[in-house]
Design an enzyme around this catalytic site. Structure first.
Site, PDB file in Angstrom:
ATOM      1  N   SER A 101      -0.994  -2.113  -3.203  1.00  0.00           N
ATOM      2  CA  SER A 101      -1.340  -0.712  -3.297  1.00  0.00           C
ATOM      3  C   SER A 101      -2.421  -0.403  -2.263  1.00  0.00           C
ATOM      4  CB  SER A 101      -1.795  -0.397  -4.726  1.00  0.00           C
ATOM      5  OG  SER A 101      -1.833   0.979  -4.957  1.00  0.00           O
ATOM      6  N   HIS A 127       5.161   1.085 -10.248  1.00  0.00           N
ATOM      7  CA  HIS A 127       4.099   0.639  -9.350  1.00  0.00           C
ATOM      8  C   HIS A 127       3.664  -0.786  -9.625  1.00  0.00           C
ATOM      9  CE1 HIS A 127       1.168   1.187  -6.286  1.00  0.00           C
ATOM     10  NE2 HIS A 127       0.134   1.071  -7.095  1.00  0.00           N
TER      11      HIS A 127
END
Length: 727
Positions: A581, A696
């Site tokens: 991320s 995610h």
């Protein structure tokens, strides 16, 4: 107590010798000079925009072809299967501490996943049973059975139950792991969903956003209500009241933010008896600045006098506890510092904003508050000094404090707290210390070891050291090194350096069975860099690497890499880096600025094209962290490090492993796809893998998680342990 949520598995957040200055600067200049002028600085100059079409046919054909190639290489490695089996056994192991959550009546809730419950079960037991060696669990909701019955790929994203009875709950269900969820009302007594329809159960269609109970027949909801109801970041812009029996389009708007805001939301502030003390509305102006408004009984709203950078942490014994992330002069004239924890008598403050506050905590320069929770009568705080934790109990009567008697030089976390008394769960862990769970009584200070995990890997002969590296501007950056005592200081050790460095998220010591079994036990060295941008030393440590200062965090990480080489812990052929991320952006900056230091990079669900990040999915919400590429002055500093544009021919890039998820609706998979495509076009070898579910966290279920981990460590073995050639 503000709200009780039964949380699901943790995800990657957005949510783990001094380097010569001249060398670092020269390396950056070289990469910039050899990059293609103007590449991807506009839509017209980006040949890979089609890879941003998440489910586009051409894009998915590209993904399929790359998956076949990369899986063929990595799963074809003779070591993959053993690593995969080890990872699968570890992530599916029943020999884990069930994360406990107090219900209002003192029972213990838990969300559990294992080999038989891949999607998980929500279950419940008594406190006494939980503390025993063999708790007797009652299943409340089985998500594998639900998915099978409905032919769906449900991923559980938590539940919010109506206090104080907590019979009725809003269940958050995600299709494949996306942030967007469907909300459905569930009766935890009958263990059935409440049938929708006139006067029936609440049921909200898929959307980002949330919902909070006001009473049994009223919700405060922030959702996608159609055209104009979302912010530029793709989150709700309005909060509405929904009555039982109403359709979502009949909900009455009570608050609206601006289109340029990140999001708005609403929640109830309840005392320990579950009684609503205030209905609050939050307007997220950007990722770090927000306003809090009170919804009055007549439907009007009142803005509360709080710093823009602040967080409401708890309501305990009538005291509202708030953390400020900026220097602030209160309406009372009192002055508070960045990182202070302060408290007001709630009702007195609501009646008069000039009511004085009390200073509860002022952390020192190398201290940080990492967690706050409240029991019925006490405030419990995890306070860290030099990235090592302690737990303190504060008495709201005079804010005096006592320290709980817990192990030292480890990470501590304050967990779920009882609303009936002063019991609270506290977790303890370290890099070589298997996780343990204590039940503490905040009133008496008594602590009782409730559960402890056995060793998940052989840590005999291993140790943890903490060093510091000098960054480019002279700041000392701490980092941890986990290794075998017998480690040779000749640069030969395969070393994995992990970093994140953003959003005030701290990388704290923690026990990872997979890192231990798949890396440390096999002779690898594991390093965690506590760079600026994180929260290890409070808000100022984070703010030092925000916006125009983002490059400082990159230099911090690179300084740690150089320091590892200077000390002889490792060398370029044996040094790899990993991050996801925001940490994926870290890896991209390392790759394009100091490729001479590394021989491997695991780039997980990354940000990479920083000139377009704000146009992709939730990207606009992170302008507060990075700046706005549409503002020339801010675009200029972003252009200096954006990895996608800085990829260049003729650089000593190692073969990298990039992975992402099609279902990630937070960080767009186009970042990872375009990075791989650009590198391949420049002639570099790339391994790319995209999970077609996963969200995610890049893993929709435990089996996919195990596969991802095995792929990563197979790659690292090939790059760092197989006697790599010196460039």
């Amino acid at each position: 107590m503000i709200i009780r949520t039964l949380a699901s598995v943790a995800v990657l957040s957005l949510a783990a010798g001094a380097a010569p200055v001249a060398m670092a600067q020269a390396s950056v200049s070289t990469s910039v000079a050899s990059a293609a002028p103007g590449f991807a600085t506009s839509d017209a100059t980006d040949p890979y925009l089609w890879l941003e079409e998440v489910e586009g046919e051409r894009a998915m054909d590209w993904v399929k072809a790359h998956n076949e190639t990369s899986l063929g290489v990595l799963q074809g490695d003779p070591r993959y299967e053993a690593l995969h089996q080890q990872a699968l056994e570890l992530v599916q192991s029943r020999d884990r501490i069930p994360s406990p959550g107090f219900t209002h009546d003192g029972h213990i809730d838990n969300f559990w996943q294992d080999a038989e419950h891949v999607r998980g079960v929500w279950r419940r037991t008594t406190l006494d049973s939980y503390r025993s060696d063999t708790p007797q669990w009652e299943t409340i909701l089985d998500f594998d059975a639900l998915s099978a019955a409905e032919g769906a790929n449900w991923v559980y994203k938590g539940a919010t139950c109506l206090a104080p009875e907590e019979r009725y709950c809003l269940i958050n269900l995600s299709n494949g792991g996306k942030d967007a969820v469907t909300l459905r009302e569930f009766d935890s007594v009958t263990r059935t969903f409440v049938a929708p329809g006139e006067g029936g159960g609440f049921s909200l269609p898929e959307s980002k956003g949330g919902a909070s109970w006001i009473d049994k027949d009223t919700l405060l909801i922030a959702r996608d209500f159609g055209e104009g109801s979302l912010t530029d970041s793709g989150y709700p812009r309005t909060v509405r009241l929904l009555k039982r029996g109403q359709t979502i389009d009949q909900a009455v708007e009570v608050f609206a933010g601006q289109k340029t805001d990140v999001s708005v939301s609403g929640y109830t502030l309840r005392d320990a008896d579950g009684v609503v003390q205030a209905v609050l509305l939050n307007r997220g102006i950007n990722f770090y600045e927000s306003e809090t408004w009170r919804l009055n009984a007549d439907g009007s709203t009142t803005k509360l006098e709080l710093p823009l950078k602040s967080n409401i942490n708890a309501l305990v014994a009538g005291q509202l506890v708030v953390t400020t992330d900026q220097d602030w002069t209160a309406p009372s004239g009192q002055q508070f510092k960045t990182g202070d924890v302060i408290a007001w008598d709630l009702q007195a403050w609501l009646a008069d904003p000039k009511a004085p506050a009390r200073l509860v905590i002022r952390p020192g320069e190398r201290e940080a508050v990492e967690g706050i929770n409240a029991t019925r009568n006490k405030l419990v705080v995890a306070l860290y000094e030099n990235v090592r934790g302690s737990v303190y109990v504060y008495d709201p009567a005079d804010w005096s404090r006592t320290r709980l008697d817990l192990p030292q030089n480890v990470s501590v976390g304050v967990g779920s707290a009882s609303e009936q008394d002063d019991k609270i769960f506290v977790s303890v862990t370290g890099y070589l210390n298997p996780s343990s769970l204590y039940l503490a009584d905040a009133a008496t200070g008594a602590v009782d070891l409730t559960k402890a995990l056995p060793d998940k890997f052989d840590a005999s002969g291993m140790r943890v050291d903490q060093f510091e590296a000098r960054s480019t501007d002279g700041t000392m950056i701490p980092y941890f090194v986990v290794h075998k005592d017998a480690m040779a200081m000749d640069g030969s050790n395969p070393t994995l350096l992990y970093g994140y460095g953003g959003f005030q998220s701290s990388l704290l010591p923690g026990y990872s069975p997979t890192v231990g079994k798949l890396w440390l036990e096999r002779g690898g060295v594991y390093v965690i860099a506590n760079t600026r941008g994180g929260g290890e030393f409070g808000p100022k440590w984070h703010q030092a690497a925000q916006q125009e200062n983002r490059q400082r965090a990159h230099e911090d990480f690179q300084a740690v890499a150089q320091d590892l080489i200077t000390r002889g812990i490792t060398s370029q052929p044996h040094l790899g880096v990993m991050g996801g991320s925001q940490g994926g952006l870290f890896m991209g900056a390392m790759l394009t600025q100091r490729p001479d230091l590394i021989n491997a990079a695991v780039i997980q669900v990354p940000l990479f094209d920083m000139l377009r990040f704000h146009k992709l999915l939730a990207g606009a919400s992170w302008i507060g962290e990075y700046g706005d590429p549409d503002i020339p002055e801010q675009r200029a500093w972003i252009e200096q490090y954006s990895p996608y544009q800085k990829l260049a021919a003729g650089q000593p890039y190692p073969e990298v492993f990039i992975h992402t998820s099609t279902k990630d609706d937070r960080v767009h998979p186009g970042h990872a796809r375009k990075a791989a495509a650009r590198m391949e076009a420049l002639g570099y070898p790339v391994l790319f893998y995209e999970n077609t579910d996963g969200g995610h966290a890049a893993g929709a279920n435990l089996r996919e998680t195990a596969r991802r981990i095995a792929l990563e460590y197979t790659y690292l073995t090939r790059r760092l342990m197989d006697q790599p050639a010196q460039r």
